[in-house]
Structures are given as structure tokens and as C-alpha cells.
Write a protein that holds these residues in place. Sequence first.
Motif, PDB file in Angstrom:
ATOM      1  N   VAL A 195       0.834  -1.204   0.000  1.00 29.57           N
ATOM      2  CA  VAL A 195       0.000   0.000   0.000  1.00 29.57           C
ATOM      3  C   VAL A 195       0.868   1.251   0.000  1.00 29.57           C
ATOM      4  O   VAL A 195       0.537   2.251  -0.651  1.00 29.57           O
ATOM      5  CB  VAL A 195      -0.946  -0.010   1.211  1.00 29.57           C
ATOM      6  CG1 VAL A 195      -1.734   1.292   1.277  1.00 29.57           C
ATOM      7  CG2 VAL A 195      -1.891  -1.199   1.137  1.00 29.57           C
ATOM      8  N   ASP A 196       2.004   1.226   0.718  1.00 30.49           N
ATOM      9  CA  ASP A 196       2.893   2.391   0.752  1.00 30.49           C
ATOM     10  C   ASP A 196       3.446   2.711  -0.636  1.00 30.49           C
ATOM     11  O   ASP A 196       3.506   3.875  -1.048  1.00 30.49           O
ATOM     12  CB  ASP A 196       4.050   2.141   1.715  1.00 30.49           C
ATOM     13  CG  ASP A 196       3.593   2.099   3.158  1.00 30.49           C
ATOM     14  OD1 ASP A 196       2.466   2.586   3.417  1.00 30.49           O
ATOM     15  OD2 ASP A 196       4.338   1.580   4.009  1.00 30.49           O
ATOM     16  N   SER A 217       1.852  -9.597   7.888  1.00 29.11           N
ATOM     17  CA  SER A 217       1.189  -8.344   8.277  1.00 29.11           C
ATOM     18  C   SER A 217      -0.301  -8.372   8.008  1.00 29.11           C
ATOM     19  O   SER A 217      -1.053  -7.561   8.554  1.00 29.11           O
ATOM     20  CB  SER A 217       1.829  -7.168   7.528  1.00 29.11           C
ATOM     21  OG  SER A 217       1.649  -7.327   6.119  1.00 29.11           O
ATOM     22  N   GLY A 218      -0.728  -9.277   7.156  1.00 30.27           N
ATOM     23  CA  GLY A 218      -2.155  -9.391   6.879  1.00 30.27           C
ATOM     24  C   GLY A 218      -2.655  -8.502   5.763  1.00 30.27           C
ATOM     25  O   GLY A 218      -3.859  -8.499   5.466  1.00 30.27           O
ATOM     26  N   ILE A 219      -1.778  -7.707   5.143  1.00 32.36           N
ATOM     27  CA  ILE A 219      -2.215  -6.832   4.053  1.00 32.36           C
ATOM     28  C   ILE A 219      -2.742  -7.666   2.890  1.00 32.36           C
ATOM     29  O   ILE A 219      -3.782  -7.364   2.308  1.00 32.36           O
ATOM     30  CB  ILE A 219      -1.047  -5.936   3.595  1.00 32.36           C
ATOM     31  CG1 ILE A 219      -0.546  -5.065   4.749  1.00 32.36           C
ATOM     32  CG2 ILE A 219      -1.477  -5.071   2.409  1.00 32.36           C
ATOM     33  CD1 ILE A 219      -1.570  -4.102   5.279  1.00 32.36           C
ATOM     34  N   LEU A 220      -2.036  -8.741   2.589  1.00 28.90           N
ATOM     35  CA  LEU A 220      -2.436  -9.629   1.492  1.00 28.90           C
ATOM     36  C   LEU A 220      -2.941 -10.951   2.047  1.00 28.90           C
ATOM     37  O   LEU A 220      -2.614 -12.028   1.539  1.00 28.90           O
ATOM     38  CB  LEU A 220      -1.248  -9.857   0.548  1.00 28.90           C
ATOM     39  CG  LEU A 220      -0.652  -8.611  -0.127  1.00 28.90           C
ATOM     40  CD1 LEU A 220       0.580  -8.978  -0.944  1.00 28.90           C
ATOM     41  CD2 LEU A 220      -1.683  -7.921  -1.010  1.00 28.90           C
ATOM     42  N   SER A 279       1.967 -13.409  -6.006  1.00 29.17           N
ATOM     43  CA  SER A 279       2.422 -13.101  -7.365  1.00 29.17           C
ATOM     44  C   SER A 279       2.092 -11.660  -7.728  1.00 29.17           C
ATOM     45  O   SER A 279       1.243 -11.012  -7.104  1.00 29.17           O
ATOM     46  CB  SER A 279       1.776 -14.060  -8.366  1.00 29.17           C
ATOM     47  OG  SER A 279       0.370 -13.840  -8.423  1.00 29.17           O
ATOM     48  N   LYS A 280       2.763 -11.170  -8.763  1.00 27.57           N
ATOM     49  CA  LYS A 280       2.518  -9.779  -9.187  1.00 27.57           C
ATOM     50  C   LYS A 280       1.081  -9.603  -9.681  1.00 27.57           C
ATOM     51  O   LYS A 280       0.476  -8.529  -9.503  1.00 27.57           O
ATOM     52  CB  LYS A 280       3.506  -9.370 -10.266  1.00 27.57           C
ATOM     53  CG  LYS A 280       3.443 -10.213 -11.541  1.00 27.57           C
ATOM     54  CD  LYS A 280       4.471  -9.736 -12.558  1.00 27.57           C
ATOM     55  CE  LYS A 280       4.383 -10.560 -13.851  1.00 27.57           C
ATOM     56  NZ  LYS A 280       5.372 -10.111 -14.850  1.00 27.57           N
ATOM     57  N   GLU A 281       0.507 -10.657 -10.288  1.00 22.80           N
ATOM     58  CA  GLU A 281      -0.885 -10.561 -10.737  1.00 22.80           C
ATOM     59  C   GLU A 281      -1.827 -10.418  -9.545  1.00 22.80           C
ATOM     60  O   GLU A 281      -2.803  -9.666  -9.594  1.00 22.80           O
ATOM     61  CB  GLU A 281      -1.268 -11.801 -11.558  1.00 22.80           C
ATOM     62  CG  GLU A 281      -0.602 -11.913 -12.918  1.00 22.80           C
ATOM     63  CD  GLU A 281       0.818 -12.418 -12.834  1.00 22.80           C
ATOM     64  OE1 GLU A 281       1.209 -12.888 -11.735  1.00 22.80           O
ATOM     65  OE2 GLU A 281       1.549 -12.347 -13.836  1.00 22.80           O
ATOM     66  N   GLU A 282      -1.516 -11.153  -8.451  1.00 17.77           N
ATOM     67  CA  GLU A 282      -2.348 -11.057  -7.254  1.00 17.77           C
ATOM     68  C   GLU A 282      -2.218  -9.695  -6.596  1.00 17.77           C
ATOM     69  O   GLU A 282      -3.207  -9.148  -6.085  1.00 17.77           O
ATOM     70  CB  GLU A 282      -1.949 -12.170  -6.275  1.00 17.77           C
ATOM     71  CG  GLU A 282      -2.302 -13.570  -6.762  1.00 17.77           C
ATOM     72  CD  GLU A 282      -1.753 -14.651  -5.847  1.00 17.77           C
ATOM     73  OE1 GLU A 282      -2.310 -15.763  -5.835  1.00 17.77           O
ATOM     74  OE2 GLU A 282      -0.751 -14.379  -5.134  1.00 17.77           O
ATOM     75  N   VAL A 283      -1.011  -9.133  -6.619  1.00 17.78           N
ATOM     76  CA  VAL A 283      -0.813  -7.792  -6.048  1.00 17.78           C
ATOM     77  C   VAL A 283      -1.610  -6.762  -6.841  1.00 17.78           C
ATOM     78  O   VAL A 283      -2.287  -5.889  -6.263  1.00 17.78           O
ATOM     79  CB  VAL A 283       0.684  -7.431  -6.028  1.00 17.78           C
ATOM     80  CG1 VAL A 283       0.867  -5.973  -5.602  1.00 17.78           C
ATOM     81  CG2 VAL A 283       1.443  -8.358  -5.098  1.00 17.78           C
ATOM     82  N   PHE A 330      -5.184  -7.065  -6.043  1.00 20.96           N
ATOM     83  CA  PHE A 330      -5.454  -6.436  -4.743  1.00 20.96           C
ATOM     84  C   PHE A 330      -5.566  -4.916  -4.890  1.00 20.96           C
ATOM     85  O   PHE A 330      -6.408  -4.279  -4.238  1.00 20.96           O
ATOM     86  CB  PHE A 330      -4.338  -6.793  -3.762  1.00 20.96           C
ATOM     87  CG  PHE A 330      -4.383  -6.003  -2.488  1.00 20.96           C
ATOM     88  CD1 PHE A 330      -5.299  -6.301  -1.495  1.00 20.96           C
ATOM     89  CD2 PHE A 330      -3.495  -4.941  -2.281  1.00 20.96           C
ATOM     90  CE1 PHE A 330      -5.346  -5.561  -0.318  1.00 20.96           C
ATOM     91  CE2 PHE A 330      -3.537  -4.204  -1.116  1.00 20.96           C
ATOM     92  CZ  PHE A 330      -4.465  -4.507  -0.124  1.00 20.96           C
ATOM     93  N   LEU A 331      -4.740  -4.340  -5.750  1.00 19.92           N
ATOM     94  CA  LEU A 331      -4.762  -2.884  -5.971  1.00 19.92           C
ATOM     95  C   LEU A 331      -5.837  -2.455  -6.960  1.00 19.92           C
ATOM     96  O   LEU A 331      -5.958  -1.264  -7.267  1.00 19.92           O
ATOM     97  CB  LEU A 331      -3.394  -2.417  -6.480  1.00 19.92           C
ATOM     98  CG  LEU A 331      -2.223  -2.583  -5.505  1.00 19.92           C
ATOM     99  CD1 LEU A 331      -0.903  -2.242  -6.187  1.00 19.92           C
ATOM    100  CD2 LEU A 331      -2.421  -1.711  -4.274  1.00 19.92           C
ATOM    101  N   VAL A 332      -6.635  -3.412  -7.434  1.00 17.03           N
ATOM    102  CA  VAL A 332      -7.722  -3.162  -8.394  1.00 17.03           C
ATOM    103  C   VAL A 332      -7.171  -2.433  -9.621  1.00 17.03           C
ATOM    104  O   VAL A 332      -7.693  -1.399 -10.043  1.00 17.03           O
ATOM    105  CB  VAL A 332      -8.877  -2.367  -7.749  1.00 17.03           C
ATOM    106  CG1 VAL A 332     -10.135  -2.469  -8.626  1.00 17.03           C
ATOM    107  CG2 VAL A 332      -9.175  -2.860  -6.355  1.00 17.03           C
TER     108      VAL A 332
END
Length: 761
Positions: free
Chosen positions: A532-533, A701-704, A716-720, A723-725
Motif C-alpha cells: 500500500v505504501d 502483516s495481513g495486508i495480502l 504473485s505480481k498478478e495477485e498484487v 489487490f490494488l484493483v
Amino acid sequence: MDKQKKEASSSSSLEQSEDALKMSNNSSNSRLCYLRWTNIIKSVEVKENNTGLLKSSIGGGSNSSANHNKKKITTEETQQQGHSNNKNNKIILNKVSGEAKSGEIMALMGPSGSGKTSLLDILSNRSVYQSGNISLNGAIITDDSAKIKSLKRRTAYIKQQDLFFDHLSVRDQLTYTAFLRLPYSKEEKLDEVNKVIDLLRLHKCQDTPIRLVSGGERKRVNIGTELLTDPNVILLDEPTSGLDSTSAVALIKLLTNLAHDHGKTIITSIHQPSSNVFHKFDSVLFLADGCVVYYGTPKSSLDYCDRLLGLPCPVGYNAADHWMDLLVEDSTNIEEGVTSTSYFDEDTEEEKNKLIPSTENSIINLRQQQEDTEKASKSNEIGSNSNGFLKLSMKKMNNSISRTSSSLHLLILQQAQQNRNEYLNKNTLKAKLITNWNVDTFAQEIEEGTIDITGHSGNTDESSNNSSNNDEAIENKFNTSWTTQFQVLLHRALKNSRSAILTGMNLTKSVALGFLIGLLWFQTKNTESTVVDKGSFLFFSNTFWIFDGTFSAIFGFPSERAIIFKERASGSYHLSAYFLSKTLSEMPIRLILPSIYWTIAYWMAGINPRFDIFLGTLGCILLAVLAGESYGLFVSASVMNFEKATTIMIVFNLTAMAAGGYYIKNIPIFLQWLKYVSPFKPGYEVAQTLAFDRDVPCDGSGILREYCTDGVQTASKEEVLEFLVSEGSIGFNIGILVILIIVPRYLAFLALKSKKGDERS
């Protein structure tokens, strides 16, 4: 000794004018311009200041205010038109007639507010007027747009306000003008610039930025800018303002030389010239409250005062000052014994009857024409039933327009005549001068060409005979090609942009902001807790520079508005050449600042160690900045007002930012289109797609948490990106940015093209 040096310098300047204008002498004689104007009436609508919290004046209860409102209502009832209640007509010019011949210099004189500048605006075709005719070389051009444009192209109008790009030097200003407007070779253009600098004694300040020169030097630069183009008609509004007496005399001598030796038609307004300057004019037109009070030679004007008022000019007294003393509003009443000629004597009623000019007959004729039009319209309506409803409706509409135009013209004539009649009841010297000048006889003599104030026929016949040749001499609207104009304007715009954008303050801002933001996100690790940062870093950087580009762009056109209209009015260049040069010139310079910021902040924050990713994210941010700038240019060109443009851009930018994909993920369906017009979203989407190019380790941390479960070590980068829509591919989002760069700029060009200068509106 100093006096002799000044006289020698002035004499030398005048001798140099022969060389500087050698080329104009060869071309001007075949294009003489003889101007006439008759019965010019200009009326404006004065709006009451009813805006703001306090709509009444501090003295709102005065009788004068009540009288003003009463008069306003009467005017509205007479007009019978849909004008709003906060408008009031004011006559600026009241049946003004005159003529200016080739080879002569004419002065417009009168107190402040007498209508001198308004008349110059009309003669230069930069202002509208409600009644009257203008003729060129004996042919009326009032309704002939081709001839009006032809006259406009051969006219130089040197206004009282000196408008320049202040960052340019004096030589730069003259050189750019020469390269834009002279159809010569490069060497000849530079030679003309040098001659003008010599002529106007601009050597000491030729390399000084215009913002640092004195007022007198700015005036000389303004005059030199127009003299470069070799005009046939030269109009000057208070050219001696800000000049010392020696420079003023030298300037008038130069103008006299241009008129007498080079066949120029010169009209200049001047307030109170010295006696030496006053007697150098070939003719003078005195105005008071928009009315003509005298036209003739300077010498004859003094005889006119003596004969009419019994007020000869005292020996040794400035003749121009003598006239001003007579024309000021608070001039001495005749009843106080200043003059031996009684104004209100036993012949007053007879004089009044004579002074009610034929305007009333014109009003009666207009009324009769209006009645005939109404009768004809009724007849047409009855006889057109067989032609169908559409034809009947068209006739009704045309007759309505005709009646409306006739009523407006009738109202203006009535008000103009009413204003003149008011002076019959005033007991001042100015009132007597106004009422004793027979405007109708004077206009008739001007129209027939029978007036002769100099004892010779001048160039009337010759000018008339050359009328057709003059029109043929003007073949092209511009003296230079579009390519030449674009190259010159691009060079000028680059110099202006560099001076305005690449300032020490802006460079300091980019460096300091990049350093501080880099510290806040210093060496962000590639882990689950920093996803997120990193996204917020990309969105913040993208958003800030879009805002910076947008709000910088809205100041572009309003700040140059007056200069654009001035140069467009003088036919300096195609608008498309100016617009393209301005937008292209600001692109590379405006992109330097975010590039400096990104270079510092990106590596300090440690977003991604790959250099190609750095270049890719930098490119997408720069595209987003250009898209934001395009919106700023569009609003700037459409509104042309700082306050309104700022308000519009604040509303749009904040809305577009909210729809930019960071603050809200689920936009209502009926507002989904906002994502595709927002410059924030596509830039942010491309940047995060490039930045998150590898798997992200899970750190608990629970972010993902959705993806880091059941012992999964990495997301994976696709999952990230999910997550960031993140929406749309890199190519799709770049395509959106390119469209947002091009379309608003084209709309900005159309908006700018539709604009007219205030003096021409």
C-alpha cells in the motif's frame, strides 16, 4: 553645449529615418489611403454594479441615484427590447465626421473622455459602432468585409498601452516582429531592425529585458514594432505619453516625415502638445463629450475661437492649452463676462431651431419606414396563406428582425440627438462650441469631398483612381508562410517558457520536494506490508505533478490574452501557428521539473531497482502531466479568466482525482465514464503495473491475507495488481493518455479561435 548635442542627436535621428524608410517610399506611393468617416455614432451599455453582498451604493438614498434609475427605466420603455434592468446606454461618439488624407498628419484632440481612443478603435476596425459610414479612397467600406480586411492589413494601430512579453529584450521584440511580418530576406529583416533602433534611439536598451526599461523606452519600442511593417495608415493613441519634450518633438517630426515624404495617412490622438508640436499637424479634429467642435488647420482653429467666442489665444500662450481651457467641463460660464459675445441673446430661439439638425427628419423617416414595414408584413401574411405555414413563419421572423433592428437604430439616433440638444440649455463655452458646429453640413461636405481646409485638393483624386490598384496590391493576408511563422513563434515561446518555468524557485521546489518525499518513503522494502505504501507513493507523485501542470496551464492564455488579440488584429500570424508553437514549446520545459523530482524520489524510495522500470514509470507520469496540462489549456482558452478557470479546475481535478482508482474502487455505474476522462487513473494504473513486476514476499502483516494463506510464502505480481484493483493493460492506459493529450488541446484551439478581443467584441 548639452542642448547642441541633443539637437544634433535629434537631427541625426531624423536623417537616419530617410534610410530606415527608403524601402517604404518605393512601395507606399502606389498604395495611398484616403479615409473619410461621417456621422459615426457609438453607444455602449453600462451595467450597474449590482454584484457582491452590498448591491446598493454607499450613498444609495441620494436623489441622483433615483434620477438615474428613473432615466434608465424611461430608456428601457422607449427601447421596447429585452434588455435587462441593469443596463443603461451611453453615447460615446455623437455624429462624428472627419477625413484623413494621404501625405498628411491629423491630430485628434480633446479632454480625457472625449472619445479620441474610441474613434481610433473604430477606424482601425477594432470596435463596433451603431451608425455612420467609413470610406476608403472614395468607396464606402462599412458593409464590405473584404475592403475592411484590406484596410486593416495596411493599418498600424499603436495603442496607448504597451503590450509585450516582458522577458524579451528590446532587440528580441523588434526582431521577432520583423521575422513574422516582413516579406524580406533574413539579412534585410535584420537591417530593418537596426534602422528602427537607430531611428528611435534605442541603442542603450536594445539588449535590456523590456520589463526593466523606462516608460518612454517602452513607448518607443511599441512604435518601432509597428513601423517595421511599412503600413499605409498609422493610427497612434497618445504616442508622446512618457516621452520627454525633445523626444516628443523628434517623434512628431518623424511622423511628419512619414506623412509628407512617404505618403502615409497618419492620425494621432494627443492630449496637450507643445506649441511647436501643435503647429506641425496638417489638420486637427477637436472633440468634446464625443462631439466634434472643430475640424481644420491648427492656425484656423485659433481664428475660429476668436470669431465665435471672442476669446483670442493670448500672445505667447500655448494654443493647445487654450483649446483645452475652453473644452473642460468646468469652463467658465459665458454669463460671468469672460466673453464679449452673448450666447443667450434675442436670437437664441432662432439659433436653437437651426441647431435642431436633420437628425429629427431621419428619425421621422425611420419611423415611417418602420410603419411601412409593419404594413408590408401584414400584407405579406395575408397573401402568403397559399404558400404554406413555413413560408409565412419565415416572413414573420424576417419582418420581426427588421423591426427590431430599425427600433434599435431609432433609439440610438433619438438618444444621440437628445444628448446634443441638452447643450442648448447649458451656459458654458464648451456647450457653445458643441452646438455651433453644424454636424450635418460638415458630414455632407465630407461625403461630397467639397471640404478643403488646406487650400489644395490633396491626394483625393489620385487616391480614388488608385482604389482598385490598392485592393489588388494586397494579395496575401500574411507576409510570411505558416512554416516561417511557426519557427519564429516556437523560438519566441521557448525563450518565454524558459524564463517563466525554469526559474530558480521552481527548480528548488522540484529538488526539495523530491528529497523530502524520498525521505518519507526511504528505501521501501519489497514486502507484503509495503504494498500500500508503494501504491500511495505512485499515486501521490502522479497526482501532484498533474495538479502542477494543470494549474500552471490555466494561466497561459489569460496572461497572454491582450498580446494575442493585439498581434492577431494586426495580422501577424496564423492562430494555428501560435497555438502549436506555444503548446510544443512548453512541453519539454514543463517536463523537466517532474523529471528532476522523479529521479531523486524514485531512487531514494527504492520503488524498483530496474532502470527500465524507472524510465517506464517516468514516461507514464510525464504523459499524465501532459494530459492534465491539456485540460488546463482547454479551460484557460475557454474562460480567459483566472478566477473562473481556477474554480472550474479545482472542481474537475478533485472529482477526477477521486475517480482515479486510489480512493474509491467501486464507482456507481452511471459515473463509470469519469474513469476514462480522468488524467489521474491511466497514469497511476501504468505506473503500478510497471512497479510491481515481481512477486511480493508475505511477512504476516495481513495486508495480502487473501493470498498469503496456507503457508504461501509469496504473492504473485498478478495477485498484487488484483489487490490494488488495477484495470486495463499498459497499452490501453497509454492510449487513453494520448487521447487526453490531443483532444482537449484541439478543443482549446477551437475555443481560442472563437474568442474576440474586447475592443472588437
